[in-house]
Write an enzyme that holds these catalytic residues in place. Structure first.
Site, PDB file in Angstrom:
ATOM      1  CG  ASP A   8       1.005  -6.867  21.278  1.00  0.00           C
ATOM      2  OD1 ASP A   8       0.382  -6.258  20.573  1.00  0.00           O
ATOM      3  OD2 ASP A   8       1.146  -8.004  20.719  1.00  0.00           O
ATOM      4  CB  CYS A  65      -2.233  -8.290  21.567  1.00  0.00           C
ATOM      5  SG  CYS A  65      -3.331  -9.562  21.567  1.00  0.00           S
ATOM      6  CB  THR A  67      -5.931 -11.776  17.446  1.00  0.00           C
ATOM      7  OG1 THR A  67      -5.112 -12.025  18.439  1.00  0.00           O
ATOM      8  CG2 THR A  67      -5.017 -12.054  16.321  1.00  0.00           C
ATOM      9  N   GLY A  68      -6.229  -9.688  19.987  1.00  0.00           N
ATOM     10  CA  GLY A  68      -6.788  -9.694  21.345  1.00  0.00           C
ATOM     11  C   GLY A  68      -6.676 -11.057  22.199  1.00  0.00           C
ATOM     12  CB  ILE A  69      -6.298 -14.576  20.430  1.00  0.00           C
ATOM     13  CG1 ILE A  69      -7.730 -14.362  19.574  1.00  0.00           C
ATOM     14  CG2 ILE A  69      -6.486 -15.613  21.152  1.00  0.00           C
ATOM     15  CD1 ILE A  69      -7.728 -15.108  18.245  1.00  0.00           C
ATOM     16  N   GLY A  70      -4.043 -13.523  22.452  1.00  0.00           N
ATOM     17  CA  GLY A  70      -2.877 -13.618  23.288  1.00  0.00           C
ATOM     18  C   GLY A  70      -3.172 -13.156  24.668  1.00  0.00           C
ATOM     19  CG  MET A  71      -3.231  -8.602  24.816  1.00  0.00           C
ATOM     20  SD  MET A  71      -1.895  -8.288  26.082  1.00  0.00           S
ATOM     21  CE  MET A  71      -1.214  -6.887  25.353  1.00  0.00           C
ATOM     22  CG  HIS A  98     -25.273 -11.787  31.200  1.00  0.00           C
ATOM     23  ND1 HIS A  98     -25.908 -12.428  29.986  1.00  0.00           N
ATOM     24  CD2 HIS A  98     -26.217 -10.756  31.303  1.00  0.00           C
ATOM     25  CE1 HIS A  98     -27.204 -11.995  29.782  1.00  0.00           C
ATOM     26  NE2 HIS A  98     -27.213 -10.903  30.407  1.00  0.00           N
ATOM     27  CG  HIS A 133     -26.374 -12.784  35.074  1.00  0.00           C
ATOM     28  ND1 HIS A 133     -26.258 -13.878  34.023  1.00  0.00           N
ATOM     29  CD2 HIS A 133     -27.287 -11.911  34.830  1.00  0.00           C
ATOM     30  CE1 HIS A 133     -27.557 -13.318  33.180  1.00  0.00           C
ATOM     31  NE2 HIS A 133     -27.886 -12.440  33.613  1.00  0.00           N
ATOM     32  NE  ARG A 136     -26.577 -18.813  34.959  1.00  0.00           N
ATOM     33  CZ  ARG A 136     -27.730 -18.510  34.208  1.00  0.00           C
ATOM     34  NH1 ARG A 136     -27.622 -17.181  33.711  1.00  0.00           N
ATOM     35  NH2 ARG A 136     -28.919 -19.020  34.477  1.00  0.00           N
TER      36      ARG A 136
HETATM   37  C1  RB5 Z   1       1.857  -9.974  17.401  1.00  0.00           C
HETATM   38  O1  RB5 Z   1       2.317 -10.497  16.065  1.00  0.00           O
HETATM   39  C2  RB5 Z   1       0.636 -10.811  17.768  1.00  0.00           C
HETATM   40  O2  RB5 Z   1       0.792 -12.381  17.538  1.00  0.00           O
HETATM   41  C3  RB5 Z   1      -0.079 -10.482  19.006  1.00  0.00           C
HETATM   42  O3  RB5 Z   1      -0.401  -8.998  18.892  1.00  0.00           O
HETATM   43  C4  RB5 Z   1      -1.479 -11.109  19.375  1.00  0.00           C
HETATM   44  O4  RB5 Z   1      -2.296 -10.937  18.203  1.00  0.00           O
HETATM   45  C5  RB5 Z   1      -1.209 -12.546  20.081  1.00  0.00           C
HETATM   46  O5  RB5 Z   1      -2.298 -12.907  20.344  1.00  0.00           O
END
Ligand code: RB5
Length: 145
Positions: A8, A65, A67-71, A98, A133, A136
């Site tokens: 993003d 992205c 944080t990488g979390i949303g992706m 693994h 692995h 699993r």
């Molecule tokens: C965008 O502002 C931000 O939320 C996105 O890049 C990402 O971190 C979401 O997990």
């Protein structure tokens, strides 16, 4: 090996760094954007990459992205995808050995381009160990069905 990559607006610089790395490694890749610096929605980029991996069109996917979390959350909704959010080189190796992860997620607001490059290089070049692995990972695959 063929890789699909996307980010993003929060991951454009690391995406460019990793595309450069893949050119150096002679890894074939398809770039699925984003093209803009405006705010976009990460699921619109994570899901197409994950579907290409799950459908066998590419072998692996890389998503960046802020944080990488949303992706990673979005990619892991697609059946057959095992996406790891990785910000250190130990985990980059371990998650291939693994977990046989087929998608890598990273956050550009968390790590710099040099570490992202090292992580991607290790992740792209490390094989799954199989053995215990595999058993699993098979349990995850069985749950998906
Ligand atoms: C965008 O502002 C931000 O939320 C996105 O890049 C990402 O971190 C979401 O997990």
């Amino acid at each position: 090996m063929k890789v699909a990559i996307a980010s993003d607006h929060g991951g454009i610089n690391i995406r460019k760094e990793i595309m450069q790395l893949m050119e150096e490694l002679n890894v074939e890749y398809v770039d699925l954007g984003c093209e803009c610096s405006d705010s976009v929605d990460y699921p619109d980029y994570a899901i197409p990459v994950a579907e290409k991996v799950a459908g066998g069109e590419v072998d692996k996917g890389i998503l960046i992205c802020g944080t990488g979390i949303g992706m990673s959350i979005a990619a892991n909704k697609v059946k057959g995808v095992r996406c790891a959010l990785v910000h250190d080189t130990f985990s980059a190796r371990a998650t291939r050995e693994h977990n046989d992860t087929n998608v890598l997620a990273m956050g550009e607001r968390v790590i710099g381009p040099g570490l992202a490059r090292d992580i991607a290089k290790i992740w792209l070049t490390t094989d799954f160990e199989g053995g215990r692995h595999e058993n699993r990972v098979n349990k995850i695959k069985a749950y998906e069905k």
